[in-house]
Design an enzyme around this catalytic site. Structure first.
Site, PDB file in Angstrom:
ATOM      1  N   ASP A 137       0.858  -1.189   0.000  1.00 35.12           N
ATOM      2  CA  ASP A 137       0.000   0.000   0.000  1.00 35.12           C
ATOM      3  C   ASP A 137       0.892   1.237   0.000  1.00 35.12           C
ATOM      4  O   ASP A 137       2.127   1.123  -0.009  1.00 35.12           O
ATOM      5  CB  ASP A 137      -0.967  -0.020   1.200  1.00 35.12           C
ATOM      6  CG  ASP A 137      -2.319   0.591   0.831  1.00 35.12           C
ATOM      7  OD1 ASP A 137      -2.327   1.719   0.304  1.00 35.12           O
ATOM      8  OD2 ASP A 137      -3.359  -0.059   1.050  1.00 35.12           O
ATOM      9  N   HIS A 142      -2.847   2.980  -4.865  1.00 35.54           N
ATOM     10  CA  HIS A 142      -2.209   2.606  -3.581  1.00 35.54           C
ATOM     11  C   HIS A 142      -0.781   2.091  -3.807  1.00 35.54           C
ATOM     12  O   HIS A 142      -0.373   1.086  -3.238  1.00 35.54           O
ATOM     13  CB  HIS A 142      -3.059   1.560  -2.846  1.00 35.54           C
ATOM     14  CG  HIS A 142      -4.313   2.137  -2.254  1.00 35.54           C
ATOM     15  ND1 HIS A 142      -4.306   3.040  -1.222  1.00 35.54           N
ATOM     16  CD2 HIS A 142      -5.630   1.927  -2.551  1.00 35.54           C
ATOM     17  CE1 HIS A 142      -5.559   3.368  -0.900  1.00 35.54           C
ATOM     18  NE2 HIS A 142      -6.379   2.710  -1.702  1.00 35.54           N
ATOM     19  N   GLU A 199      -9.637   2.547  -5.627  1.00 31.94           N
ATOM     20  CA  GLU A 199      -9.235   3.922  -5.325  1.00 31.94           C
ATOM     21  C   GLU A 199      -8.017   4.377  -6.132  1.00 31.94           C
ATOM     22  O   GLU A 199      -6.978   4.716  -5.572  1.00 31.94           O
ATOM     23  CB  GLU A 199      -8.951   4.042  -3.816  1.00 31.94           C
ATOM     24  CG  GLU A 199     -10.175   3.739  -2.978  1.00 31.94           C
ATOM     25  CD  GLU A 199      -9.933   3.821  -1.477  1.00 31.94           C
ATOM     26  OE1 GLU A 199     -10.854   4.220  -0.763  1.00 31.94           O
ATOM     27  OE2 GLU A 199      -8.833   3.466  -1.013  1.00 31.94           O
ATOM     28  N   PHE A 244     -14.188  -4.449   9.925  1.00 29.88           N
ATOM     29  CA  PHE A 244     -13.986  -4.577  11.366  1.00 29.88           C
ATOM     30  C   PHE A 244     -13.032  -3.503  11.895  1.00 29.88           C
ATOM     31  O   PHE A 244     -12.649  -3.528  13.055  1.00 29.88           O
ATOM     32  CB  PHE A 244     -13.495  -5.991  11.721  1.00 29.88           C
ATOM     33  CG  PHE A 244     -14.486  -7.087  11.394  1.00 29.88           C
ATOM     34  CD1 PHE A 244     -15.795  -6.794  11.034  1.00 29.88           C
ATOM     35  CD2 PHE A 244     -14.114  -8.421  11.458  1.00 29.88           C
ATOM     36  CE1 PHE A 244     -16.715  -7.789  10.726  1.00 29.88           C
ATOM     37  CE2 PHE A 244     -15.024  -9.436  11.162  1.00 29.88           C
ATOM     38  CZ  PHE A 244     -16.322  -9.118  10.787  1.00 29.88           C
ATOM     39  N   ASP A 245     -12.639  -2.571  10.990  1.00 25.73           N
ATOM     40  CA  ASP A 245     -11.916  -1.393  11.483  1.00 25.73           C
ATOM     41  C   ASP A 245     -12.904  -0.314  11.918  1.00 25.73           C
ATOM     42  O   ASP A 245     -12.507   0.694  12.498  1.00 25.73           O
ATOM     43  CB  ASP A 245     -10.931  -0.842  10.431  1.00 25.73           C
ATOM     44  CG  ASP A 245     -11.583  -0.473   9.108  1.00 25.73           C
ATOM     45  OD1 ASP A 245     -12.640  -1.062   8.765  1.00 25.73           O
ATOM     46  OD2 ASP A 245     -11.046   0.400   8.400  1.00 25.73           O
ATOM     47  N   TRP A 301      -8.620  -3.214   8.279  1.00 28.44           N
ATOM     48  CA  TRP A 301      -7.702  -2.160   7.818  1.00 28.44           C
ATOM     49  C   TRP A 301      -7.087  -1.514   9.049  1.00 28.44           C
ATOM     50  O   TRP A 301      -7.768  -1.341  10.073  1.00 28.44           O
ATOM     51  CB  TRP A 301      -8.458  -1.117   6.991  1.00 28.44           C
ATOM     52  CG  TRP A 301      -9.074  -1.703   5.761  1.00 28.44           C
ATOM     53  CD1 TRP A 301     -10.376  -2.067   5.594  1.00 28.44           C
ATOM     54  CD2 TRP A 301      -8.412  -2.031   4.540  1.00 28.44           C
ATOM     55  NE1 TRP A 301     -10.569  -2.585   4.329  1.00 28.44           N
ATOM     56  CE2 TRP A 301      -9.379  -2.579   3.668  1.00 28.44           C
ATOM     57  CE3 TRP A 301      -7.095  -1.908   4.081  1.00 28.44           C
ATOM     58  CZ2 TRP A 301      -9.072  -3.001   2.378  1.00 28.44           C
ATOM     59  CZ3 TRP A 301      -6.791  -2.325   2.799  1.00 28.44           C
ATOM     60  CH2 TRP A 301      -7.765  -2.865   1.958  1.00 28.44           C
TER      61      TRP A 301
END
Ligand code: TNX
Length: 556
Positions: A218, A289, A352, A444-445, A494
């Site tokens: 990333d 990214h 993105e 789940f972030d 994340w």
């Protein structure tokens, strides 16, 4: 070696056994065959030990007493990996050193090949009877492993203070609902040591999850050693500072931060996961990214400008250029990646990707003209299709985030739907395979409890445990024939705001447990309050493993 330590001592099972006895005496003996057929689809009071809930459980009378003198007979059907795993887990979790015996005799734990060879590769049967325990499954699948996991769950719930186990007898017939039962981990925004990656894999295995999506590259760090391009990790794995606190504050420290996994370490993780019947799907992000890669090799961007590995979170304009030399580079990178990961999928990101630089880049504009592409969205599609062709030629399947739909989907791509479920629906209607991972509730972030002011800082959102448990991966919009394209779902972790392993555990558990039941159990066998009850019964196991799970469900 398993990455959990601590011994189990679970008591408190008396009440359940009493309930079972009563049930058996009063109602279940009456017309048992008929009733067990009708009731098998519903959750029974004795169904208190498993997460995820099995397909069919049937109570039979009696108890099997398991102790250190119990033997186990592999019948030559258990793989060496399963043999080692069973030995380790009995030893580490229960302080048991059961001896392996060469011939079957009553009173042992026995593994046998399923008579039905058409059985699902992940299916198993577990019979706990007063005269012995039998696990049967196909020899070439993960069934034995899942049978072992279920046995371990029974044991954890049935331990006597003396250290032996009074296992309530039952028959379990089980197979998962979905093929892709995934959890993801971003190791770029924050880096997690190898031991934690193994511990995370152990957690997945406990809940019969079978896919670990490892987000390895990333903007803020490149985390996989690539021998051909050493600067990717020498430069790309390190940033000169990190964002601190909330995004709006725009605060940074100046500490050098980073890390990466060597190819030997990657192989170690892949083997560790394989022993737990978990496939590792690596993600190598492109065309967006890509800041860390570009910081290492500036020729990869349109501008060629020297940039730094990112300190901030977000979406950045420096992305891979579409000139041939970039494809050459990526193919060589992927060549090394696919040699490390034997699974069928490679994740190429695809999300993105700002098109700003492409609009001004002579290479990209020439590419548009040469390939008769309408706009930069089609250029992104060209990029992804070209990579897919390469991966397919190497016998791999490509998966990407739902942006890969824009400008035309690559011919065989699998789509991971994250911006809601609409990308997944569109892909399934195009007869492409889909993994559902919508931000709500699979991120789940995001926060799991309100008021959020009392929670550790998170990226935002709100995905409480209940919303994960209630998630249905197959959207109503799909026809019966389209539904089969939904391979399963995945929870994503994340780590912009998740700083260390303990924090990962806090965000992932128990939402991961709820997701495991979504993915394994047929909807008619799901039951929220029963799930919460089972979760509460299983915390001792998590406590002894010192898992830093979120405890809010205890208040429900
Ligand atoms: C979106 S999901 C991203 C990630 C972020 C995440 C934060 C996806 C394909 N891209 O880069 O880390 O949101 O929740």
């Amino acid at each position: 070696m398993l990455y959990f330590s601590g011994k189990l001592s679970i008591s408190g099972n008396k009440k359940t056994q009493n309930i079972m006895r009563k049930k058996k005496g009063i109602r279940f003996q009456f017309c048992f065959v008929f009733l067990s057929f009708v009731l098998s689809a519903q959750i029974q009071p004795y169904d208190t030990v498993f997460i995820p809930q099995p397909a069919v459980t049937e109570k039979i009378s009696g108890v099997f007493n398991l102790s250190n003198s119990t033997g186990w007979f592999t019948g030559n059907v258990l793989s060496q990996g399963d043999v080692d795993y069973l030995r380790d887990i009995l030893n580490i979790q229960f302080n048991l050193n059961l001896s392996q015996v060469n011939t079957y005799k009553p009173g042992t734990i026995r593994f046998s090949e399923a008579a039905d060879t058409s059985m699902d590769r992940e299916a198993y049967e577990l019979n706990i009877a007063p005269e012995g325990i039998e696990i049967s499954a196909r020899k070439d699948g993960a069934g034995f492993f899942y049978g072992i996991q279920s046995l371990v769950q029974c044991m954890a719930a049935s331990r006597n203070p003396s250290g032996s186990f009074a296992l309530p007898c039952m028959k379990v017939k089980d197979a998962p609902r979905f093929k892709w039962r995934g959890m993801h981990l971003d190791v770029c925004r924050h880096f997690f040591p190898l031991d934690f990656i193994k511990r995370y894999i152990d957690l997945l295995a406990m809940y019969k999850l079978n896919t670990f999506h490892w987000h390895l590259t990333d903007d803020q760090g490149w985390r996989i050693e690539i021998k051909k391009f050493p600067m990717l990790t020498r430069v790309g794995a390190w940033r000169k500072g990190s964002m601190l606190g909330a995004y709006a504050d725009q605060n940074f420290d100046t500490l050098r931060y980073g890390g990466f996994y060597t190819q030997d370490e990657i192989r170690e993780v892949v083997n560790y996961a394989a022993q737990r019947h978990i496939v590792v799907v690596p993600e190598i992000e492109m065309p967006g990214h890509a800041v860390a890669a570009i910081a290492a090799y500036p020729f990869l961007s349109c501008t060629g400008r020297q940039i730094q590995v990112e300190k901030a979170w977000g979406v950045f304009n420096d992305v891979f250029c579409t000139k041939d030399s970039v494809f050459d580079f990526l193919e060589q990178v992927l060549q090394e990646v696919l040699a490390l990961f034997p699974g069928e999928y490679i994740h190429i990101g695809g999300d993105e990707c700002p098109k700003l630089n492409w609009k001004e880049c002579r290479h990209c504009q020439k590419r548009l003209r040469d390939e008769h592409l309408k706009d930069e969205h089609e250029l992104q599609s060209y990029f992804v299709k070209r990579i897919e062709k390469f991966l397919n030629s190497k016998g791999k399947k490509m998966i990407g985030w739902d942006e890969i739909l824009e400008g035309g989907l690559a011919p065989k791509a699998t789509v991971m739907s994250w911006r809601g479920t609409s990308g997944g629906i569109a892909a399934a209607k195009l007869k492409h395979q889909v993994v559902m991972s919508p931000g709500k509730p699979c991120y789940f972030d995001h926060y799991q409890y309100q008021p959020v002011a009392n929670e550790p800082l998170a990226i935002g959102g709100y995905n409480p445990l209940d919303s994960v448990y209630a998630f249905e991966p197959v959207p109503k919009e799909l026809s019966v024939s389209e539904q089969k394209y939904i391979l399963g779902a995945q929870g994503n972790v994340w780590t912009e705001y998740i700083l260390n392993p303990k924090h990962v555990e806090y965000m992932a558990v128990p939402r991961m447990c709820a997701l495991s039941e979504v993915l394994w159990t047929m909807p008619e066998r799901k039951n929220r309050s029963n799930f919460l009850m089972r979760l509460k019964r299983r915390i001792k196991m998590l406590d002894l493993m010192q898992v830093n799970y979120s405890k809010h469900f205890l208040e429900q």
